[in-house]
Design a protein around this motif. Sequence first.
Motif, PDB file in Angstrom:
ATOM      1  N   LEU A 107      43.952 -35.913 -53.462  1.00 26.58           N
ATOM      2  CA  LEU A 107      44.158 -37.357 -53.312  1.00 26.58           C
ATOM      3  C   LEU A 107      42.885 -38.104 -53.675  1.00 26.58           C
ATOM      4  N   GLY A 108      41.741 -37.598 -53.227  1.00 24.46           N
ATOM      5  CA  GLY A 108      40.464 -38.217 -53.567  1.00 24.46           C
ATOM      6  C   GLY A 108      40.214 -38.224 -55.065  1.00 24.46           C
ATOM      7  N   ASP A 109      40.564 -37.134 -55.738  1.00 28.10           N
ATOM      8  CA  ASP A 109      40.417 -37.082 -57.194  1.00 28.10           C
ATOM      9  C   ASP A 109      41.260 -38.174 -57.853  1.00 28.10           C
ATOM     10  N   HIS A 110      42.507 -38.317 -57.396  1.00 29.99           N
ATOM     11  CA  HIS A 110      43.388 -39.357 -57.945  1.00 29.99           C
ATOM     12  C   HIS A 110      42.821 -40.752 -57.660  1.00 29.99           C
ATOM     13  N   ALA A 111      42.357 -40.972 -56.437  1.00 29.90           N
ATOM     14  CA  ALA A 111      41.819 -42.283 -56.064  1.00 29.90           C
ATOM     15  C   ALA A 111      40.602 -42.632 -56.926  1.00 29.90           C
ATOM     16  N   ARG A 112      39.737 -41.671 -57.146  1.00 33.58           N
ATOM     17  CA  ARG A 112      38.550 -41.931 -57.975  1.00 33.58           C
ATOM     18  C   ARG A 112      38.945 -42.213 -59.417  1.00 33.58           C
ATOM     19  N   THR A 113      39.891 -41.457 -59.953  1.00 34.80           N
ATOM     20  CA  THR A 113      40.343 -41.664 -61.332  1.00 34.80           C
ATOM     21  C   THR A 113      40.941 -43.058 -61.502  1.00 34.80           C
ATOM     22  N   LEU A 114      41.749 -43.473 -60.531  1.00 36.43           N
ATOM     23  CA  LEU A 114      42.411 -44.780 -60.597  1.00 36.43           C
ATOM     24  C   LEU A 114      41.512 -45.926 -60.150  1.00 36.43           C
ATOM     25  N   GLY A 115      40.456 -45.615 -59.396  1.00 32.61           N
ATOM     26  CA  GLY A 115      39.646 -46.669 -58.780  1.00 32.61           C
ATOM     27  C   GLY A 115      40.400 -47.319 -57.632  1.00 32.61           C
ATOM     28  N   ALA A 116      41.180 -46.507 -56.912  1.00 35.28           N
ATOM     29  CA  ALA A 116      42.065 -47.018 -55.855  1.00 35.28           C
ATOM     30  C   ALA A 116      41.493 -46.759 -54.470  1.00 35.28           C
ATOM     31  N   SER A 117      41.891 -47.608 -53.536  1.00 31.06           N
ATOM     32  CA  SER A 117      41.610 -47.352 -52.123  1.00 31.06           C
ATOM     33  C   SER A 117      42.773 -46.536 -51.559  1.00 31.06           C
ATOM     34  N   VAL A 118      42.543 -45.885 -50.405  1.00 32.46           N
ATOM     35  CA  VAL A 118      43.556 -45.033 -49.781  1.00 32.46           C
ATOM     36  C   VAL A 118      43.956 -45.634 -48.442  1.00 32.46           C
ATOM     37  N   HIS A 119      45.264 -45.638 -48.189  1.00 35.26           N
ATOM     38  CA  HIS A 119      45.834 -46.227 -46.972  1.00 35.26           C
ATOM     39  C   HIS A 119      46.821 -45.232 -46.399  1.00 35.26           C
ATOM     40  N   MET A 120      46.811 -45.068 -45.073  1.00 35.24           N
ATOM     41  CA  MET A 120      47.737 -44.113 -44.461  1.00 35.24           C
ATOM     42  C   MET A 120      47.815 -44.325 -42.963  1.00 35.24           C
ATOM     43  N   PRO A 121      48.909 -43.833 -42.379  1.00 34.61           N
ATOM     44  CA  PRO A 121      48.961 -43.777 -40.914  1.00 34.61           C
ATOM     45  C   PRO A 121      48.048 -42.618 -40.475  1.00 34.61           C
ATOM     46  N   ARG A 122      48.046 -42.302 -39.199  1.00 33.82           N
ATOM     47  CA  ARG A 122      47.287 -41.135 -38.715  1.00 33.82           C
ATOM     48  C   ARG A 122      48.047 -39.885 -39.154  1.00 33.82           C
ATOM     49  N   ILE A 123      47.822 -39.505 -40.393  1.00 37.29           N
ATOM     50  CA  ILE A 123      48.588 -38.426 -41.017  1.00 37.29           C
ATOM     51  C   ILE A 123      48.527 -37.135 -40.206  1.00 37.29           C
ATOM     52  N   GLY A 124      49.668 -36.469 -40.157  1.00 43.50           N
ATOM     53  CA  GLY A 124      49.743 -35.157 -39.520  1.00 43.50           C
ATOM     54  C   GLY A 124      49.736 -35.167 -38.011  1.00 43.50           C
ATOM     55  N   CYS A 125      49.672 -36.340 -37.396  1.00 40.43           N
ATOM     56  CA  CYS A 125      49.546 -36.409 -35.933  1.00 40.43           C
ATOM     57  C   CYS A 125      50.841 -36.783 -35.228  1.00 40.43           C
ATOM     58  N   GLY A 126      51.894 -36.954 -35.971  1.00 36.45           N
ATOM     59  CA  GLY A 126      53.188 -37.260 -35.368  1.00 36.45           C
ATOM     60  C   GLY A 126      54.026 -36.004 -35.260  1.00 36.45           C
ATOM     61  N   LEU A 127      55.078 -35.957 -36.047  1.00 34.76           N
ATOM     62  CA  LEU A 127      55.998 -34.816 -36.020  1.00 34.76           C
ATOM     63  C   LEU A 127      55.326 -33.496 -36.393  1.00 34.76           C
ATOM     64  N   ALA A 128      54.275 -33.551 -37.209  1.00 36.48           N
ATOM     65  CA  ALA A 128      53.586 -32.324 -37.632  1.00 36.48           C
ATOM     66  C   ALA A 128      52.750 -31.713 -36.515  1.00 36.48           C
ATOM     67  N   GLY A 129      52.476 -32.487 -35.454  1.00 47.18           N
ATOM     68  CA  GLY A 129      51.785 -31.948 -34.287  1.00 47.18           C
ATOM     69  C   GLY A 129      50.288 -31.779 -34.417  1.00 47.18           C
ATOM     70  N   GLY A 130      49.682 -32.406 -35.427  1.00 47.24           N
ATOM     71  CA  GLY A 130      48.236 -32.284 -35.620  1.00 47.24           C
ATOM     72  C   GLY A 130      47.444 -33.098 -34.613  1.00 47.24           C
ATOM     73  N   ARG A 131      46.172 -32.795 -34.534  1.00 51.25           N
ATOM     74  CA  ARG A 131      45.261 -33.496 -33.626  1.00 51.25           C
ATOM     75  C   ARG A 131      44.294 -34.353 -34.441  1.00 51.25           C
ATOM     76  N   TRP A 132      44.218 -35.639 -34.084  1.00 52.09           N
ATOM     77  CA  TRP A 132      43.387 -36.577 -34.822  1.00 52.09           C
ATOM     78  C   TRP A 132      41.915 -36.157 -34.815  1.00 52.09           C
TER      79      TRP A 132
END
Length: 178
Positions: free
Chosen positions: A129-154
């Motif tokens: 994702l970072g490679d894509h963001a750098r290539t595009l010159g884009a910022s990244v936006h997301m919820p607290r990924i992996g911390c809902g149904l996936a059961g991850g820890r923030w």
Amino acid sequence: MTRRESAARRVSGPRGTLPGVTPMRIVRGDATNPQAKGLKIIGHICNDVGGWGKGFVLALSRRWPEPERDYRHWHRHRAENDFGLGAVRLVQVRPDIWVANMIAQRGIRRGSAGPPIRYDAVERCLMTLGDHARTLGASVHMPRIGCGLAGGRWELIGPIIEAMLCRRGIDVTIYEVD
């Protein structure tokens, strides 16, 4: 300082501590409506079994049909492509917004191997994702990924985001639901 700036919390420490590090911002709001100028990528975690129907993906599907359609096609043709843990696909939904479908969840249920989240896959996905963001010159936006149904820890995922994105100078905004 603006109201939005005062609402944001810096997770990675004071500005200027490490050259090239962009502090992660955490704001209240809707990750499907990123608040930034320029090009944006909305990142989220998907499972590796083709399931799309609970959690953040519902908000994505309400706004745009393309990410779900692409994910289902990608999964259906997985024998011929890279679909699997650690893989990422960008789907353009507006001229200035892409959605990154990131496969970092093994199955959909907690079992003897613990929660479905796979932290090593999160790391690989965020590097891509970072490679894509750098290539595009884009910022990244997301919820607290992996911390809902996936059961991850923030406390584990936050530092991965910092290492794979923020330390590479990529602007990252995490959205918490109001």
